[in-house]
Design a protein around this motif. Structure first.
Motif, short mmCIF file in Angstrom:
data_model
loop_
_atom_site.label_atom_id
_atom_site.label_comp_id
_atom_site.label_asym_id
_atom_site.label_seq_id
_atom_site.Cartn_x
_atom_site.Cartn_y
_atom_site.Cartn_z
N GLY A 376 128.45 18.50 37.74
CA GLY A 376 129.74 18.21 38.35
C GLY A 376 129.66 17.50 39.68
O GLY A 376 130.65 17.48 40.44
N GLU A 377 128.52 16.90 39.99
CA GLU A 377 128.39 16.18 41.26
C GLU A 377 129.25 14.92 41.23
O GLU A 377 129.36 14.25 40.21
N ASP A 378 129.83 14.59 42.36
CA ASP A 378 130.73 13.44 42.44
C ASP A 378 129.98 12.12 42.48
O ASP A 378 130.46 11.09 41.98
N GLU A 379 128.81 12.10 43.07
CA GLU A 379 128.09 10.84 43.30
C GLU A 379 126.86 10.69 42.41
O GLU A 379 125.81 10.25 42.87
N TYR A 380 126.96 11.07 41.15
CA TYR A 380 125.80 10.90 40.26
C TYR A 380 125.58 9.42 39.94
O TYR A 380 126.52 8.62 39.95
N ARG A 381 124.32 9.06 39.66
CA ARG A 381 123.97 7.67 39.36
C ARG A 381 124.25 7.36 37.90
O ARG A 381 124.00 8.17 37.01
N SER A 382 124.75 6.17 37.65
CA SER A 382 124.93 5.69 36.28
C SER A 382 125.00 4.18 36.30
O SER A 382 125.23 3.55 37.35
N THR A 383 124.80 3.57 35.14
CA THR A 383 124.87 2.12 35.03
C THR A 383 126.23 1.61 35.49
O THR A 383 126.32 0.68 36.30
N THR A 384 127.29 2.22 34.98
CA THR A 384 128.64 1.74 35.28
C THR A 384 128.94 1.83 36.77
O THR A 384 129.48 0.88 37.37
N ARG A 385 128.59 2.95 37.38
CA ARG A 385 128.86 3.12 38.82
C ARG A 385 128.07 2.11 39.65
O ARG A 385 128.59 1.52 40.60
N ASP A 386 126.81 1.92 39.29
CA ASP A 386 125.98 0.99 40.06
C ASP A 386 126.45 -0.45 39.88
O ASP A 386 126.47 -1.23 40.84
N VAL A 387 126.82 -0.83 38.65
CA VAL A 387 127.31 -2.19 38.42
C VAL A 387 128.63 -2.41 39.15
O VAL A 387 128.86 -3.49 39.72
N ALA A 388 129.50 -1.40 39.18
CA ALA A 388 130.77 -1.53 39.91
C ALA A 388 130.50 -1.81 41.39
O ALA A 388 131.18 -2.65 42.01
N ARG A 389 129.51 -1.12 41.98
CA ARG A 389 129.17 -1.37 43.38
C ARG A 389 128.62 -2.78 43.58
O ARG A 389 128.94 -3.45 44.56
N GLU A 390 127.79 -3.22 42.63
CA GLU A 390 127.24 -4.58 42.73
C GLU A 390 128.35 -5.62 42.62
O GLU A 390 128.32 -6.66 43.30
N ILE A 391 129.34 -5.38 41.76
CA ILE A 391 130.46 -6.32 41.63
C ILE A 391 131.21 -6.44 42.94
O ILE A 391 131.54 -7.55 43.40
N GLU A 392 131.50 -5.31 43.57
CA GLU A 392 132.24 -5.35 44.85
C GLU A 392 131.43 -6.09 45.91
O GLU A 392 132.00 -6.84 46.72
N SER A 393 130.13 -5.89 45.90
CA SER A 393 129.27 -6.59 46.86
C SER A 393 129.28 -8.10 46.61
O SER A 393 129.36 -8.90 47.55
N LEU A 394 129.23 -8.49 45.33
CA LEU A 394 129.23 -9.91 45.00
C LEU A 394 130.56 -10.56 45.32
O LEU A 394 130.61 -11.74 45.73
#
Length: 699
Positions: A376-394
Motif C-alpha cells: 500500500g505504499e504511495d510511491e512504489y516504482r512501476s513502468t507507468t509511473r516512471d514513464v509519466a515522470r519522464e514525459i513531464e520532464s520532456l
C-alpha cells in the motif's frame, strides 16, 4: 490465474529441457514419483492446455519423433535397428504418458546412452592412436543432418565421426594451435562429455520424455523438475547472480536467446542474441569446453557470486565458422529494478536552419515493485509511473514528439502494459485474453484523461515480445501513433505454473488478442515502417520455434480511433527511404542482413581441406569486412583490418556513452542501436509536421 506475460522467462524455461543427448553406463529406470507425475502431466495437458489436443496415433507419432530428435537430432549415434524395438511408441506414446508406463521410453534412452558412450570412447581411442590428419583432401562434412536417414551400419557412423574428428582438429588448427595443443583440447572435450554423461540420472531421462510430450503441443509448455522449479523461483525474484543472459540449447551448442535489460551482459555490450558459447572459465584457471554440455550445467558454470568475473569463449552470431571465436569477460551482478527503469533523452534534429527536439523514452521491461504495491505504499516504482515522470520532464524540454523505445523489451507485468497505454489514450480496452473454453476477458485502461496527446512513435524489434506487443498493437489499432522497426517476436500466449506431486508444469492456458481482434501469436506486430535488422527471424522469434501455436483472430471490440496515421504512411515511407538510402548505417544493415542470409543458405557443409576452408572463410569475412569499412569510410571513421574487430570496437564505444564529448562518435559507430533510434526520431518529426499540415488544411 497467474499471467506470465514475460517472453524472456518463458523462453528460458522452455529451452531448459531441450538439451544435448545424455548418456550413462548404468541402466536408468523411472521412479514411482515420475510415473505418477507423468499421469498428472497427461491430465494437465488434456484438461488444462489452451489447445484442443487429440491424443491419437498422429499425436503419438509426432511425440515419438520429437523424442528421437531430442535424443539424437543429428542422426549421429543410433542405428535404425536400435530404434525398431521401440517403433510401437509411434502409436502408443499417448498411452505411455497416461498410464505412466515409461519403461520403453527409458529403454530407448539407455540404448542411446550406450551408443553415445561408445562413440566418445571411440574418439578417445583415435586420439590415443595419435592424430595423423592431412588436411589436403576434397572431403566435406555435412553440418546439419536432422533430415538424414538413420544409418543401417556402424561403419556409416564411423565414417561420419572420422570426418567430425577431422573437422574438430581442423577447427583448432585454424586457430594456430599445434598438434599437441589440438590433441589435449580434444581429449579434454571428449573426456569432459563422457564424465558428464556418465553422471546422468533418471530425472534427466524423465525430463527428456516430458519435453518431447510438451513441446509437441507448443514450445512454452514444459515440465520443470524440482531442481528447475527452484531455479525458476530464483529467476522470479531477480536474485540470481550471473550475467543477465538467457541461454538456449542449439544442437550441441549453447546460444544466447536474449539479454536481460540492464543486466551485466547488456551493460558490457559483448554478447548479442544468437551468439554461441563454446567455453566458460572463471577469472583465473583453464577454460572449460562446453560443446555438447547440458544446458543447465553450462548455466551453473556461468553463475557465480556478485562481483566475480566469468570468461566466455564466444562465436558471434554473424560468424560463418566456429573458428572465429573471441574470449570476453563479464563481471557478475544482480539485476535490480533501477537497472531496468525507464529513462529518457532528447535528440536534436536540425532542418532548414531550425533546431527540433524529439524526446526518446527507453522502456527495457514492464516492471512494478509488487512488494511496495501490495504493502500500500504511495510511491512504489512501476513502468507507468516512471514513464509519466519522464514525459513531464520532456515536456519542459519543449519536445515536438516522443519516441517510445521498446526494442529488446521481452514483456513483464501485464497490468503495466494496460496502464501505460492509458497515458496516451482517454480510457478504453487494451487487450483481449481468450482461455481454453473460448471465454474472452477484456483488459483496459479505466482512468480518465491522458498524460501525453502529442505525436507518438513506437520503436520495436524482433526481441520486443508479449506485453511489448500488446502495447505496440494497441497504439497501432487506436491510430494513436506509428510503429517502426522490425516485426516483433510473436509471443502471444499466456502460461501458468502448477504444482505436481513431483516438480511443476508450465502450461499454456490462454492467448492474447489485440482490440482489433488479431492475435499477436506467431506473427507478432508488423511495423508501419520496417527497418533492416541483423537478428535472423529464422533463428529468433516465435515462428522459429517448433510447434508454435498458430495466428488467428477473434471478434474485435468497440474502441475510439484517435487518428489515421495510415493516411501519412506513403509520404513517411518515401521520406524515410530517401534518408535510409543516404544513411551509411542503414545501407550497412540492409546489405549485412542480405549477406548473412546468403551465407547461411550456402553454409550447408564445410571443407576438410585446410587451404580450401581458409579460402572460403577469408572470402566470406572479406565480404563482411568490406561492408563494415564502406560504412566507416562514409562516416569518416577509421577502417578495420579484420571483421572481428568491429564487435570489440562497438562494445568499447558503448562504454563512453555517458561522455558528452563522444556522443557524435557514438551515434556514428553503433550501426544498429543508434541508427534505428535516430531514424525513428526523424520519422516522428516528419509525422508531426504532416499532422500539423493536416490540421491547418482542415481549418
Amino acid at each position: 490465474m497467474s499471467l506470465f506475460a514475460t517472453f524472456s522467462r518463458s523462453v528460458a524455461l522452455a529451452v531448459m529441457l531441450v538439451i544435448a543427448s545424455p548418456a550413462a553406463l548404468a541402466q536408468l529406470e523411472p521412479t514411482d514419483e515420475q510415473r505418477q507425475a507423468a499421469e498428472e502431466i497427461a491430465d494437465s495437458l488434456r484438461y488444462g492446455h489452451y489447445a484442443d489436443i487429440n491424443f491419437d496415433e498422429q499425436w503419438s507419432a509426432e511425440a515419438f519423433q520429437r523424442y528421437l530428435d531430442i535424443l539424437d537430432g543429428q542422426r549421429s549415434y543410433l542405428l535404425s535397428r536400435d530404434i525398431e524395438p521401440y517403433r510401437h511408441l509411434e502409436r502408443d506414446m499417448a498411452e505411455t504418458l497416461f498410464d505412466g508406463d515409461l519403461d520403453d521410453a527409458f529403454a530407448l534412452y539407455n540404448r542411446l546412452s550406450e551408443r553415445h558412450t561408445a562413440r566418445l570412447e571411440w574418439l578417445l581411442e583415435r586420439l590415443d592412436e595419435g592424430l595423423s590428419f592431412e588436411f589436403d583432401s576434397d572431403e566435406r562434412l555435412e553440418v546439419d543432418r536432422k533430415d538424414a536417414p538413420w544409418a543401417t551400419r556402424e561403419s556409416e557412423l564411423d565414417e561420419l565421426w572420422r570426418k567430425r574428428l577431422k573437422n574438430d582438429a581442423l577447427t583448432l588448427a585454424l586457430t594456430d594451435q599445434d598438434d599437441e595443443q589440438i590433441e589435449n583440447n580434444l581429449r579434454q572435450r571428449y573426456e569432459g562429455q563422457l564424465s558428464r554423461l556418465r553422471q546422468s540420472e533418471s530425472e534427466d531421462v524423465f525430463g527428456l520424455i516430458m519435453a518431447a510430450a510438451s513441446s509437441t503441443i507448443d514450445p512454452h509448455t514444459s515440465y520443470l523438475s524440482p531442481r528447475q522449479s527452484e531455479s525458476f523461483d530464483i529467476q522470479m525474484s531477480l536474485s540470481l547472480e550471473g550475467i543477465g543472459a538467457l541461454l538456449q540449447a542449439d544442437g550441441e551448442y549453447v546460444k544466447v536467446s536474449s539479454l536481460v535489460p540492464g543486466g551485466p551482459a547488456d551493460r558490457a555490450g559483448v554478447l548479442e542474441p544468437a551468439d554461441r558459447i563454446i567455453a566458460v572459465g572463471q577469472e583465473e584457471g583453464d577454460m572449460v569446453n562446453v560443446v555438447g554440455m547440458r544446458l543447465d550445467n553450462v548455466v551453473d558454470l556461468i553463475r557465480g557470486p556478485k562481483g566475480s568475473v566469468v570468461r566466455l569463449d564466444v562465436v558471434p552470431a554473424q560468424a560463418v565458422d566456429m573458428t572465429r571465436s573471441q574470449i570476453v569477460e563479464i563481471t557478475r551482478d544482480t539485476v535490480s529494478l533501477e537497472d531496468q527503469a525507464a529513462h529518457s533523452e532528447v535528440i536534436n534534429i536540425e532542418r532548414d536552419g531550425k533546431l527540433h527536439r524529439i524526446g526518446v523514452i527507453n522502456i527495457p521491461t514492464f516492471y512494478v515493485d509488487f512488494d511496495a504495491w501490495q504493502a500500500g505504499e504511495d510511491e512504489y516504482r512501476s513502468t507507468t509511473r516512471d514513464v509519466a515522470r519522464e514525459i513531464e520532464s520532456l515536456k519542459k524540454e519543449g519536445i515536438e514528439g516522443i519516441v517510445l523505445d521498446l526494442r529488446n523489451n521481452g514483456g513483464g507485468a501485464l497490468q503495466e502494459a494496460n496502464s501505460l497505454i492509458g497515458l496516451f489514450i482517454d480510457r478504453g480496452p487494451t487487450v483481449q485474453v481468450r482461455d481454453a473454453q473460448g471465454r474472452i476477458q477484456l483488459y483496459g485502461d479505466t482512468d480518465a484523461g491522458t498524460t501525453y496527446d502529442g505525436p507518438l512513435t513506437v520503436l520495436v524489434n524482433r526481441l520486443s515480445a508479449s506485453a511489448s506487443e500488446i502495447f505496440a498493437g494497441a497504439i497501432q489499432d487506436y491510430g494513436r501513433g506509428i510503429v517502426v522497426g522490425a516485426p516483433t517476436f510473436g509471443k502471444g500466449t499466456v502460461q501458468t505454473l502448477n504444482d505436481l506431486s513431483h516438480g511443476q508444469i508450465k502450461l499454456t492456458r490462454a492467448k492474447f488478442y489485440r482490440i482489433s481482434g488479431d492475435s499477436t501469436q506467431n506473427r507478432g506486430v508488423e511495423p508501419d515502417i520496417i527497418f533492416p535488422s541483423l537478428i535472423d527471424p529464422e533463428r529468433i522469434g516465435e515462428s522459429s520455434l517448433d510447434n508454435a501455436l498458430a495466428w488467428d483472430t477473434v471478434q474485435n471490440v468497440q474502441y475510439r480511433r484517435y487518428g489515421s496515421p495510415e493516411n501519412t504512411l506513403a509520404a513517411l515511407t518515401s521520406q524515410h527511404q530517401e534518408r535510409a538510402n543516404e544513411n551509411p548505417n542503414f545501407r550497412y544493415l540492409e546489405r549485412q542482413s542480405t549477406l548473412a542470409r546468403q551465407l547461411r543458405e550456402q553454409h550447408t557443409s564445410v571443407s576438410l581441406n585446410r587451404e580450401q576452408r581458409q579460402r572460403e572463410l577469408e572470402a566470406q569475412e572479406a565480404e563482411q569486412l568490406s561492408l563494415e569499412n564502406q560504412r566507416r569510410r562514409a562516416l569518416n571513421l577509421p577502417e578495420l583490418d579484420e571483421w572481428m574487430d568491429a564487435r570489440s570496437d562497438n562494445s568499447q564505444s558503448e562504454g563512453s556513452e555517458a561522455d558528452a564529448a563522444n556522443e557524435e562518435d557514438k551515434d556514428k559507430d553503433m550501426p544498429v542501436d543508434r541508427a534505428h533510434v535516430l531514424e525513428a526520431a526523424e520519422i516522428l518529426l516528419d509525422y508531426a509536421h504532416l499532422q500539423g499540415a493536416q490540421r491547418m488544411a482542415k481549418r
